[in-house]
Design a protein around this motif. Sequence first.
Motif, PDB file in Angstrom:
ATOM      1  N   HIS A   8       2.851  -0.722   2.909  1.00 61.04           N
ATOM      2  CA  HIS A   8       1.718  -0.323   3.472  1.00 61.04           C
ATOM      3  C   HIS A   8       1.364   1.092   2.845  1.00 61.04           C
ATOM      4  N   ASP A  13      -1.951   1.231   8.398  1.00 61.77           N
ATOM      5  CA  ASP A  13      -0.961   1.873   9.264  1.00 61.77           C
ATOM      6  C   ASP A  13       0.214   2.725   8.632  1.00 61.77           C
ATOM      7  N   HIS A  38      -2.469  -4.148   6.274  1.00 60.09           N
ATOM      8  CA  HIS A  38      -3.095  -4.909   7.342  1.00 60.09           C
ATOM      9  C   HIS A  38      -4.621  -5.267   6.876  1.00 60.09           C
ATOM     10  N   HIS A 249       6.412   1.800   5.689  1.00 57.72           N
ATOM     11  CA  HIS A 249       5.221   2.383   6.387  1.00 57.72           C
ATOM     12  C   HIS A 249       5.360   3.927   6.250  1.00 57.72           C
TER      13      HIS A 249
HETATM   14 MN    MN Z   1       2.085  -2.164  10.287  1.00 52.71          MN
END
Ligand code: MN
Length: 281
Positions: A8, A13, A38, A249
């Motif tokens: 990500h 996020d 996402h 992330h």
């Molecule tokens: Mn996530």
Amino acid sequence: MIADLHTHSKFSDGLLPPAALAALARERGVQLLALTDHDSIDGCEAAREACAQQQIAYVTGAELSSRWRGQTLHVLALGIRPDDASLALHLGDLIERRRARMRTIGERLTRRRGVEIGELANKIAEECAVPTRMHLARALVQAGVCAHAGEAFADLLARGRPGYAPSEWPELGATVNAINAAGGLAVLAHPSRYKLSSGGLRALVGEFAAAGGQGLECSSGPSNPDTVSYLAQLAAGHGLLLSGGSDFHDPANTWNTPGRFAKLPPGGQLLAERLLPSGSH
Ligand code: MN
Ligand code: AMP
Ligand code: MN
Ligand code: MN
């Protein structure tokens, strides 16, 4: 080869811009990277350029919100055509659902925790390109409401908590169709993270394969090797290819830095190999 097919960026996020993600991936020895934000491919051009600069292979990806038996599931879309018009409609619809859900979360939090906390959700609903609960968890931490993001989920945002709102994601079959129609491979993400019995998990994987899915994410971040080999067997039994990724992330979370996830069992049919022959998508 290290193929990290689940990461990500700031386009959903994650915390890094695609260029910094690609640089970190290269540093960690990743040779093939998929950015899977996402419900969005807005970072894919920047990621493609950054991967070219870092001399690592790149595939266009996204992690799509979906639903099976009333439960939220995530399906990775890998090697999709970024200019596909019907995929753009599918993604646009997911973002609208996200925005509506975040507004409902705002209403619920306002009612049950007061207007200041509700406003944090309303602001995310209006301002984030991809409004996620992770954005809200971070805002709750920043506002001093929660000590850390995990606490925000446990106290307020997880299912059954005051700020939880269900979402009407598309059904699994519709998600797989949208991915395949855009030329992508559909991979059921982190199957062991869903709250399913072992029979439920087998049913899910069977239905995913029957719906036209291509792969199973057998390794997601620091997975238990027994789980990985169980999932690899389950995948093979349904003719699904094996996939793995860090689900990166945040660089502060060193357990799932890019390229870091449990090894896929040798001898398995790897999804990454299907993505490579056609070059970087
Ligand atoms: Mn996530
Ligand atoms: P959403 O897709 O908006 O429901 O947001 C889910 C995102 O929040 C996931 O992709 C994770 O990054 C994160 N997340 C979900 N559940 C938790 C949890 N219990 N603790 C920490 N992060 C979570
Ligand atoms: Mn996920
Ligand atoms: Mn993810």
